[in-house]
Design a protein around this motif. Structure first.
Motif, PDB file in Angstrom:
ATOM      1  N   THR A 293     -33.826 -15.101   9.313  1.00 25.08           N
ATOM      2  CA  THR A 293     -34.983 -15.923   8.968  1.00 25.08           C
ATOM      3  C   THR A 293     -35.229 -16.990  10.035  1.00 25.08           C
ATOM      4  N   ASP A 294     -36.449 -17.516  10.054  1.00 25.02           N
ATOM      5  CA  ASP A 294     -36.762 -18.603  10.982  1.00 25.02           C
ATOM      6  C   ASP A 294     -35.891 -19.820  10.706  1.00 25.02           C
ATOM      7  N   GLU A 295     -35.610 -20.069   9.431  1.00 23.87           N
ATOM      8  CA  GLU A 295     -34.777 -21.217   9.079  1.00 23.87           C
ATOM      9  C   GLU A 295     -33.357 -21.056   9.629  1.00 23.87           C
ATOM     10  N   ALA A 296     -32.835 -19.849   9.526  1.00 19.44           N
ATOM     11  CA  ALA A 296     -31.486 -19.609  10.038  1.00 19.44           C
ATOM     12  C   ALA A 296     -31.441 -19.742  11.553  1.00 19.44           C
ATOM     13  N   LEU A 297     -32.461 -19.251  12.214  1.00 17.62           N
ATOM     14  CA  LEU A 297     -32.499 -19.375  13.675  1.00 17.62           C
ATOM     15  C   LEU A 297     -32.610 -20.835  14.093  1.00 17.62           C
ATOM     16  N   GLU A 298     -33.404 -21.595  13.352  1.00 18.71           N
ATOM     17  CA  GLU A 298     -33.521 -23.017  13.664  1.00 18.71           C
ATOM     18  C   GLU A 298     -32.183 -23.723  13.507  1.00 18.71           C
ATOM     19  N   ALA A 299     -31.436 -23.349  12.460  1.00 15.59           N
ATOM     20  CA  ALA A 299     -30.119 -23.949  12.257  1.00 15.59           C
ATOM     21  C   ALA A 299     -29.168 -23.594  13.389  1.00 15.59           C
ATOM     22  N   ALA A 300     -29.356 -22.412  13.981  1.00 18.25           N
ATOM     23  CA  ALA A 300     -28.503 -21.990  15.084  1.00 18.25           C
ATOM     24  C   ALA A 300     -28.983 -22.529  16.422  1.00 18.25           C
ATOM     25  N   GLY A 301     -30.157 -23.169  16.430  1.00 14.95           N
ATOM     26  CA  GLY A 301     -30.658 -23.755  17.657  1.00 14.95           C
ATOM     27  C   GLY A 301     -31.300 -22.771  18.600  1.00 14.95           C
ATOM     28  N   ILE A 302     -31.969 -21.756  18.074  1.00 18.57           N
ATOM     29  CA  ILE A 302     -32.603 -20.749  18.918  1.00 18.57           C
ATOM     30  C   ILE A 302     -33.976 -20.418  18.357  1.00 18.57           C
ATOM     31  N   THR A 303     -34.918 -20.177  19.244  1.00 20.59           N
ATOM     32  CA  THR A 303     -36.264 -19.845  18.813  1.00 20.59           C
ATOM     33  C   THR A 303     -36.361 -18.361  18.468  1.00 20.59           C
ATOM     34  N   ARG A 304     -37.398 -18.025  17.708  1.00 24.93           N
ATOM     35  CA  ARG A 304     -37.632 -16.627  17.385  1.00 24.93           C
ATOM     36  C   ARG A 304     -37.885 -15.810  18.650  1.00 24.93           C
ATOM     37  N   GLU A 305     -38.614 -16.395  19.610  1.00 24.14           N
ATOM     38  CA  GLU A 305     -38.904 -15.677  20.851  1.00 24.14           C
ATOM     39  C   GLU A 305     -37.630 -15.362  21.622  1.00 24.14           C
ATOM     40  N   ALA A 306     -36.721 -16.335  21.702  1.00 30.51           N
ATOM     41  CA  ALA A 306     -35.466 -16.108  22.420  1.00 30.51           C
ATOM     42  C   ALA A 306     -34.607 -15.083  21.689  1.00 30.51           C
ATOM     43  N   PHE A 307     -34.598 -15.166  20.376  1.00 27.41           N
ATOM     44  CA  PHE A 307     -33.826 -14.190  19.602  1.00 27.41           C
ATOM     45  C   PHE A 307     -34.367 -12.788  19.805  1.00 27.41           C
ATOM     46  N   ASP A 308     -35.679 -12.637  19.747  1.00 28.96           N
ATOM     47  CA  ASP A 308     -36.280 -11.317  19.927  1.00 28.96           C
ATOM     48  C   ASP A 308     -35.971 -10.766  21.316  1.00 28.96           C
ATOM     49  N   ALA A 309     -35.928 -11.644  22.316  1.00 28.24           N
ATOM     50  CA  ALA A 309     -35.600 -11.197  23.672  1.00 28.24           C
ATOM     51  C   ALA A 309     -34.159 -10.695  23.745  1.00 28.24           C
ATOM     52  N   MET A 310     -33.251 -11.416  23.094  1.00 35.07           N
ATOM     53  CA  MET A 310     -31.857 -10.969  23.077  1.00 35.07           C
ATOM     54  C   MET A 310     -31.706  -9.666  22.311  1.00 35.07           C
ATOM     55  N   LEU A 311     -32.440  -9.552  21.210  1.00 37.06           N
ATOM     56  CA  LEU A 311     -32.383  -8.325  20.430  1.00 37.06           C
ATOM     57  C   LEU A 311     -32.882  -7.141  21.257  1.00 37.06           C
ATOM     58  N   ALA A 312     -33.978  -7.348  21.977  1.00 35.75           N
ATOM     59  CA  ALA A 312     -34.506  -6.272  22.811  1.00 35.75           C
ATOM     60  C   ALA A 312     -33.498  -5.867  23.877  1.00 35.75           C
ATOM     61  N   GLU A 313     -32.823  -6.845  24.458  1.00 38.74           N
ATOM     62  CA  GLU A 313     -31.798  -6.538  25.468  1.00 38.74           C
ATOM     63  C   GLU A 313     -30.661  -5.739  24.855  1.00 38.74           C
TER      64      GLU A 313
END
Length: 410
Positions: A293-313
Motif C-alpha cells: 500500500t501507499d501507506e506502507a511505502l511511506e512508512a518505509a520511506g520510499i515513493t511508489r515510483e521508486a518501488f515500481d522501478a525496483m519491482l521492474a528491475e
C-alpha cells in the motif's frame, strides 16, 4: 535497496519474533504442542550437528584478528534408528537456553514443536550413498526454523546439509551447546556492493562445506559412507535461495538449484545460472505491486515510483535467469507469504493464530504448505540430481491446485 528488504520492512516481522511472542501464550494455554506432518518419504530421518573451520579464511565479524571462519552444519539424513530411540525433540536443554538468551524464548518453547527426526541416529547404509543437498536459510532467520521442510526432503533419500552463515542469522547453534548471534555487518545488504559482498561470503561458506564433505564421507563415525558427492544440488530461502543460484553458477559440482523467494545477487543476474533451476515464489512476491500500500511505502520511506522501478528491475532479473537456463521453472504458491517458506513458523500459527498472523505466513494451511513445498522440492531434485523421470513439471497438476507453474527452456 532491493525489493525483498522493502517487503520485510512494511510488514513481514521476523520469524523469531513470532515464536518469541507465541511461546509465552503457548505455555499458558496449551500442553500438547505442534506435531510436525508425518514424513512423506520411505526413510526415517536422523539429525546431527558438526562444526568445520576454514583455515584459509579469517573471520571478519569477531574482534580476534586471528579467528578463522567456523561454520556449524546440521545434517538431516536417512536413518536406521534403534528400537529405543525416539523422535520429537526439537531442541536440547542447551539449545533451549540459547533460544532464551538470544531470542527471548521462554524455556518451555521446545515442548511446542515435535519433529520427526531422531537426533544422532545411525545412518541407513545405501550402496554408493545418497545425493547431497546443501541448504541455506533466509538472512537473519535461524536455520532451525526450517525443520519441517528439511526432514521431509531427507525422508526421500537425500542427505540435507544445512550451512549456517554464522553472524548473519539471529541464532547460530553449535554442537557443543554454544551459540553466536548476528552482528549488524552480517545483515547489511543496504547497497548492491554490500549485498554482493555478503552473498560472496555465503557462497564461500557453501563451497567450503562441499569441499569438506569428501573427508566427512570418509572419516566421520556417524556419517561416513552416506554421501554420494557425484550427485549434488542446492536450495535455500530468500538470501539463501539467491546463494543457491550463485553457487550453482560458480561450482560445477552443483547440478541444480532452487531459490525460494529470494532476490538474486552476483554474476547470475547477467550471466544466468546455466543449470536447471526452480524459482519458488510467494504469492506476495508475485503480486508485490498490488499488495504494497501507499501507506506502507511511506512508512518505509520510499515513493511508489521508486518501488515500481525496483519491482521492474527485479522482474527483469527473474525473467533473465529463467530464460537463460536450459531447464527452468517458476512456481507460485497461492496463499503464501515470504515467511511461508520458513515452514516451522506456519506450523506455529496452528496454535497461535492471533500471534502468528496471516500477514506473516499467509492463508495456506500450514501442513499443506509443508506438503506442497516439499513435494516440489523433492520432485525437482529427483529429476535433476537423481536423474529420475518425473511428471510433476510436465503439466499443471490437479493434485496441487495452489500452484501456478511456468516452464522455461527445453
Amino acid at each position: 535497496m532491493r525489493l525483498h528488504r522493502i517487503v520485510r520492512q512494511v510488514g513481514l516481522f521476523g520469524t523469531a519474533l513470532a515464536l518469541l511472542v507465541g511461546g509465552g501464550v503457548f505455555a499458558q494455554e496449551n500442553s500438547f504442542g505442534v506435531t510436525f506432518p508425518p514424513l512423506s518419504g520411505d526413510y526415517p530421518v536422523g539429525m546431527t550437528m558438526r562444526t568445520y573451520t576454514d583455515e584459509s579464511r579469517l573471520e571478519i565479524y569477531t574482534e580476534d584478528a586471528s579467528d578463522s571462519r567456523t561454520i556449524p552444519v546440521t545434517f538431516y539424513y536417512p536413518a536406521a534408528p534403534a528400537a529405543n530411540e525416539v523422535s520429537g525433540v526439537y531442541a536440547t536443554p542447551a539449545e533451549v537456553e540459547a533460544f532464551t538468551s538470544a531470542l527471548g524464548l521462554p524455556p518451555f518453547v521446545s515442548d511446542a514443536f515435535h519433529p520427526n527426526f531422531i537426533r544422532d541416529a545411525a545412518g541407513q547404509p545405501a550402496e554408493g550413498g545418497y545425493p547431497v543437498l546443501l541448504f541455506m536459510p533466509g538472512l537473519g532467520t535461524p536455520p532451525r526454523f526450517y525443520v519441517s521442510l528439511l526432514e521431509q526432503v531427507a525422508s526421500h533419500g537425500y542427505v540435507v546439509a544445512v550451512v549456517d552463515p554464522v553472524y548473519s542469522t539471529a541464532l547460530s547453534l553449535f554442537p557443543d551447546g554454544s551459540y553466536v548471534e548476528a552482528v549488524p555487518q552480517g545483515l547489511d545488504v543496504s547497497t548492491p556492493e554490500l549485498r554482493d559482498a555478503l552473498g560472496a561470503s555465503w557462497v564461500n561458506d557453501a563451497r567450503f562445506i562441499l569441499d569438506t564433505l569428501t573427508a566427512v564421507n570418509a572419516d566421520d563415525p556417524l556419517l561416513a559412507g552416506l554421501f554420494d558427492l557425484t550427485r549434488v544440488g542446492m536450495f535455500g530461502h530468500s538470501f539463501g535461495g539467491a546463494a543457491a543460484f550463485q553457487m550453482a553458477h560458480d561450482d560445477d559440482r552443483v547440478r541444480a538449484a532452487i531459490n525460494m523467494d529470494g532476490s538474486p545477487f552476483g554474476t547470475v543476474i547477467a550471466e544466468g545460472v546455466g543449470k536447471p533451476i526452480l524459482y519458488m515464489l510467494s504469492e506476495e512476491a508475485s503480486a508485490a505491486s498490488t499488495t504494497i500500500t501507499d501507506e506502507a511505502l511511506e512508512a518505509a520511506g520510499i515513493t511508489r515510483e521508486a518501488f515500481d522501478a525496483m519491482l521492474a528491475e527485479q522482474l527483469a532479473d527473474r525473467a533473465s535467469l529463467l530464460e537463460s537456463s536450459p531447464s527452468a521453472y517458476q512456481f507460485v504458491l497461492a496463499g503464501s507469504k515470504h515467511n511461508t517458506y520458513s515452514t516451522d513458523s506456519g506450523l506455529a500459527r496452528r496454535l497461535l493464530p492471533l500471534l502468528v498472523p496471516e500477514e506473516m505466513v499467509g492463508t495456506i494451511e500450514p501442513d499443506r504448505a509443508v506438503k506442497v513445498i516439499s513435494d516440489y522440492v523433492v520432485a525437482f531434485f529427483d529429476q535433476h540430481v537423481k536423474g529420475e523421470a518425473v511428471s510433476l513439471f510436465d503439466d499443471p497438476s490437479t493434485d496441487y491446485p495452489e500452484v501456478t507453474l511456468e516452464v522455461f527452456g527445453s
